[in-house]
Design a protein around this motif. Structure first.
Motif, mmCIF file in Angstrom:
data_model
loop_
_atom_site.group_PDB
_atom_site.id
_atom_site.type_symbol
_atom_site.label_atom_id
_atom_site.label_comp_id
_atom_site.label_asym_id
_atom_site.label_seq_id
_atom_site.Cartn_x
_atom_site.Cartn_y
_atom_site.Cartn_z
ATOM 1 N N LEU A 59 -31.267 46.898 -0.744
ATOM 2 C CA LEU A 59 -30.273 47.829 -0.187
ATOM 3 C C LEU A 59 -30.905 49.221 -0.029
ATOM 4 N N VAL A 62 -33.374 49.300 2.899
ATOM 5 C CA VAL A 62 -32.756 49.238 4.224
ATOM 6 C C VAL A 62 -32.115 50.582 4.594
ATOM 7 N N LYS A 212 -31.134 38.808 10.399
ATOM 8 C CA LYS A 212 -29.802 38.199 10.535
ATOM 9 C C LYS A 212 -29.003 38.216 9.238
ATOM 10 N N ILE A 213 -29.608 38.727 8.186
ATOM 11 C CA ILE A 213 -28.905 38.720 6.893
ATOM 12 C C ILE A 213 -27.977 39.929 6.796
ATOM 13 N N ASP A 214 -26.778 39.682 6.294
ATOM 14 C CA ASP A 214 -25.811 40.766 6.088
ATOM 15 C C ASP A 214 -25.940 41.292 4.660
ATOM 16 N N LEU A 215 -26.096 42.598 4.547
ATOM 17 C CA LEU A 215 -26.259 43.198 3.210
ATOM 18 C C LEU A 215 -24.962 43.830 2.743
#
Lengths: 215, 239
Positions: A59, A62, A212-215
């Motif tokens: 997190l 990003v 494509k990953i949602d955090l």
């Protein structure tokens, strides 16, 4: 990228990971599967991922002014730096063992794998497996570390088993010779290619997954 | 000039979806992003910042496409997603030192000023801070690199009334310096004090986007929101 690697090594990598590089000293142990040193060094990097998850490192990364693709690249590059540091130590200890200690009785009568170029090639193969199976597996979710590590452990001991078996097979004794030969060099170059190709390939796959990953 | 433009943003989850979310923010304005809990505020803000992968839609900051210019855009945008929820056991000074390296415009003096203003001690770790102080630390990180646009997810929740009021003052100060702000909240009184525009989201759809006056008429923002949410709830009950 320089800043990301600095962040990885300064913030995300615990002291333990660096200390685990000392397992490269296992290169000197006679009558023991010395490739376990590569496993323990990989285990040190795994610790960084486990602690990074507790620290919500993904997190934080990003949120920084970097692309998601670069976050992944930074993770791979920092692992590669640690692995190359571990590999350099293994290479140094291999050289010392081959050059100055080869005549020692414990090494002359060593039933297990000797420290030579084949050993170093297998160190790289273990690291390649770690990058592809563990780091690649981690980026399927950017969270789960257990399952990819267990799969890596199985693969790791399979590789060690193969390495420890091969030189006992008829006509394969040359693999355990304590000097350089052309065959050793060819296998080592092959391992370098496998390591760099598999790591790069795994990094690209992980970048695409992480997008494509949602955090 | 449109500093942020979102067009047709869609994201599907098994039990929730963002549907065609579109709104834009003008330079030097403050927009409140309102909606009840679970309406899609955080998902929208995360999708804007590329933390959530949107299935459809276009996001442009400063006329630049987010997918192609993520690095450049993040240099010019400050994002704070509520409390600091990472590296809670590391010293704040270390977090600031490492974060600063990533920003071309990081201003150590501005950072120290906000640290002082919010009474934050850089020798502490985030885990030693109260929830309200964690929000403030998160804001310091977002404010220290001279961002042109701040995107803040519930920045006032967890703050005491005085700190909340001070924060709104800071928003107005930043606005006077040309900084645009998009912040989500469900505390509508915050918006009465400082926002120019609002975007109102319900069930993953934008119900209204535009000036506050155009939305409220003679009522207060809270009254309109409560009335609309009640009507929507009653419709659900009928089903």
């Amino acid at each position: 990228m320089k800043n990301l690697i600095y962040k990885e090594l300064r913030l995300a990598t615990p002291l333990l990971t660096f200390l685990f590089l000392a397992f490269s000293l296992m290169t000197f142990i006679p009558g023991y599967p010395i490739l376990c040193g590569a496993f323990f060094m990989s285990f040190g990097i795994f610790q960084a991922y486990q602690l990074g998850r507790e620290d919500n490192d993904i997190l934080y990364s990003v949120l920084l002014p970097v692309s998601k693709r670069d976050v992944v690249k930074g993770k791979y590059l920092s692992a590669v730096i640690l692995q190359l540091a571990g590999f350099a130590l293994c290479a140094l200890f291999t050289l010392i063992r081959m050059r100055f200690m080869a005549d020692a009785t414990v090494y002359e009568n060593n039933f297990m794998m000797n420290a030579n170029l084949i050993y170093l090639a297998f160190v790289l193969l273990i690291f390649a497996a770690f990058n592809h199976i563990f780091i690649g597996g981690f980026f399927k979710s950017a969270y789960a570390v257990g399952k990819p590590f267990v799969i890596f452990v199985v693969m790791n001991f399979l590789i060690i088993g193969i390495a420890e078996t091969l030189h006992h097979l008829p006509g394969m004794g040359w693999m355990n010779a304590q000097d350089f030969s052309l065959r050793h060099i060819i296998i080592f170059i092959g391992a370098v290619l496998v390591y760099s190709t598999l790591t790069t390939f795994s990094c690209i796959i992980s970048q695409n997954r992480f997008e494509k990953i949602d955090l | 000039m449109k500093i942020l433009k979102i067009d047709g943003l869609c994201k599907n989850y098994p039990s929730f979806r963002l549907q065609d979310v579109s709104f834009s923010i003008d330079s030097g304005t403050i927009m409140g992003f309102i909606g009840r809990n679970g309406a899609g505020k955080t998902t929208t803000l995360k999708a804007i910042m590329n933390m959530v992968h949107a299935e459809k839609g276009k996001i442009e900051f400063f006329g630049l496409d987010m997918k192609e210019h993520e690095h450049e855009i993040k240099q010019r945008v400050g994002y704070a997603g509520g409390i600091i929820d990472y590296y809670k056991k590391k010293k704040i000074s270390k977090l600031l030192e490492i974060t600063a390296r990533f920003y071309d415009n990081w201003d150590a003096d501005v950072c120290q000023r906000y640290m002082k203003l919010f009474s934050l001690d850089e020798n502490k770790t985030p885990s030693q801070l109260s929830e309200g102080m964690k929000v403030k630390l998160s804001l310091v990180m977002a404010l220290s690199h001279r961002a042109e646009l701040l995107i803040l997810d519930e920045p006032t929740s967890g703050l005491d009334p005085i700190s909340r009021d001070e924060l709104l003052e800071i928003f107005l100060y930043l606005k006077s310096k040309g900084v645009s702000i998009l912040f989500s909240t469900h505390i509508t009184s915050d918006l009465d004090k400082c926002a120019d525009d609002i975007s109102y989201i319900r069930g993953g759809r934008i119900i209204y986007t535009g000036s506050i006056a155009g939305f409220t008429g003679s009522e207060t923002l809270e009254e309109v929101m409560l009335r609309q949410e009640k009507e929507a709830f009653r419709e659900k009950l009928d089903i």
